[in-house]
Design an enzyme around this catalytic site. Structure first.
Site, short mmCIF file in Angstrom:
data_model
loop_
_atom_site.label_atom_id
_atom_site.label_comp_id
_atom_site.label_asym_id
_atom_site.label_seq_id
_atom_site.Cartn_x
_atom_site.Cartn_y
_atom_site.Cartn_z
N CYS A 2 0.73 -1.24 -0.04
CA CYS A 2 0.08 0.00 -0.15
C CYS A 2 1.00 1.28 0.15
O CYS A 2 2.17 1.33 0.36
CB CYS A 2 -0.81 0.08 1.21
SG CYS A 2 -2.04 -1.49 1.50
N LEU A 250 46.93 4.99 9.09
CA LEU A 250 46.51 5.97 10.46
C LEU A 250 45.01 6.10 10.51
O LEU A 250 44.76 5.83 11.88
CB LEU A 250 47.15 7.27 9.96
CG LEU A 250 48.54 7.45 9.83
CD1 LEU A 250 48.94 8.79 9.33
CD2 LEU A 250 49.29 7.29 11.49
#
Length: 462
Positions: A2, A250
């Site tokens: 719906c 890093l």
């Protein structure tokens, strides 16, 4: 399936224009519902009016008008595409949504797989053969209209749902509840009404209109004073199990360390994808996992070797860009790997769902977002919005970016503050014995340490 629609009317004098906008929404919503449409209006005194019909609203447009008046407060509406499993050859008004109980009016998009169980649990009977019709009796029996208590009832539903709910005792408010089924909200200041529907396209909104996508797995109440209250359907955890996509560089190392220091349970996820620094990155991640005392999972994949078209992959015809001592490689995505972060995130998400992680994280950051689109914070935000539609029902996986708003020198500074194993990281695109010192990542790394007045703990080629 719906489309659900709702309207909270703030200025009833504009009811004719509000009705026109509602009609346009329901006609546009036919692509989610062509078999029937219904409208239930709650009046100021709590009484209701309804209009329900089989077929498309665009072919019966006249039935969309003459329903609202100056006393109308809340509209609950539905367009239904009848599921094959619930096909009703001869439909009556009782088979058409919205469904109306003694107190509550409900429109539902989705499937309720345990409707018969709910009938037994709450000692009620469905209003129709349609599964959605169990909801008004359940709410009438067990809900007092309080927002917080609604979430407890909804958590007993097994299946999918987007609900728009009207309360006859309190016609000054409207409720929206959803798990992974979508609902959008639009406030029309000129008309004095708040509209809700399943897709934002149905509003026909302009760029200046106020349109909001309501959060999946939430219950929202909006009243005619424009107060908005929201409660989540899924509980938030303070301590999380987090799967960190880790390259050994890093950024992901600082991100993982930060999460560990925050008290979360971290696992590192590393991809070996035939890239030039594969062996060095793999070695780095192993050492980092030992340093942080966290588990380490690795995945081997030939996918990017097959995709090709990247100088970062072994055997490619191109070379890593090292112009201007690496600055050129830092400022443009010469070593772009097609869809890499999207694929990494998708695999991480699948593993997180399968193995019960609460979140995935990465070292995506502001510095590399300047060159790489999939390092942009917006990439993470958009992926995060996709997640509820990519995992199973009632599963919640967050997407975190612990260093997402930081540039490289800030990441180094944070890493030092939290004792991240920066000395174990590998940033270079090449896979030599030492960092080459000339590629983009090497350049950014060297400058980041210099800005902080620190000596880089890794070695570079002369």
């Amino acid at each position: 399936m719906c489309s659900v629609t709702g309207v909270l009317i703030l200025n009833p004098h504009n009811y004719k224009e509000i009705e026109k906008k509602l009609a346009k929404i329901l006609i546009r919503a036919e692509d989610r519902g062509r078999d029937s449409f219904g409208i239930v209006v709650i009046q100021k005194d709590g009484s209701t009016k309804s209009s329900k019909h089989v077929g498309k609203p665009s072919l019966q447009e006249e039935k969309l008008y003459g329903i609202l008046d100056e006393n109308s407060k809340v509209v609950i509406a539905n367009n239904r595409a009848e599921p094959t499993t619930e096909y009703v050859r001869r439909k009556t008004e009782n088979d058409i949504q919205p469904f109306e109980g003694e107190r509550f009016v409900v429109t539902h998009n989705g499937i309720i797989a345990n409707d018969m169980e709910l009938e037994k649990k709450y000692k009620v009977s469905k209003l129709s053969r349609i599964d959605s019709s169990v909801l008004p009796p359940v709410l009438d029996r067990s809900w007092n209209g309080n927002l917080d208590s609604l979430s407890e009832i909804l958590n007993s539903i097994r299946g999918s749902f987007a609900l728009v709910i009207g309360d006859k005792k309190n016609p000054d408010r409207i409720f929206i509840a959803q798990n992974f089924k979508p609902v959008y909200m639009m406030y029309d200041r000129d008309l004095g009404a708040v509209f809700f529907t399943s897709l934002d396209d149905y509003f026909d909104a302009t760029e200046l209109d106020n349109v909001t996508k309501l959060d999946p797995y939430s219950v929202v109440m909006v009243d005619d004073k424009l107060e908005i209250r929201k409660v989540p359907l899924l509980k938030e955890k303070n301590k999380k199990r987090i799967l960190v996509v880790a390259s050994g560089g890093l950024d992901s190392t600082v991100a993982a360390t930060y999460l560990v220091r925050q008290g979360h349970e971290v696992t590192l996820l590393h991809f070996n994808y035939h890239h030039k620094a594969e062996e060095k990155e793999r070695e780095a991640v192993r050492k980092i996992s030992e340093y942080l005392n966290v588990p380490f999972v690795e995945i081997d994949t030939d996918l990017f070797k097959i995709v090709g078209h990247s100088t970062l992959i072994k055997g490619s015809s191109g070379e890593i860009v090292k112009d201007r001592k690496g600055e050129e490689g830092a400022e443009f995505a010469h070593e772009w790997v097609p869809a890499r972060n999207l694929i990494f995130f998708s695999v991480a998400l699948a593993m997180a769902e399968a193995y019960g992680f609460d979140a995935i994280a990465s070292g995506i950051n502001l510095e590399e977002a300047g060159a790489y689109p999939d390092n942009e914070m917006e990439f993470v935000r958009m992926f995060s919005r996709l997640v509820p539609y990519a995992v199973g029902p009632n599963k919640k996986v967050e997407v975190l970016m612990p260093v997402g708003n930081l540039v490289k020198h800030e990441i180094v500074k944070l890493g030092v503050q939290i004792d991240a194993p920066l000395h174990l990281t590998w940033s270079c695109y090449e896979g030599g014995n030492k960092h080459c010192g000339k590629c983009g990542p090497c350049y950014m790394r060297k400058v980041a340490f210099e800005v902080n007045g620190l000596k880089d703990p890794v070695e570079y080629e002369a």
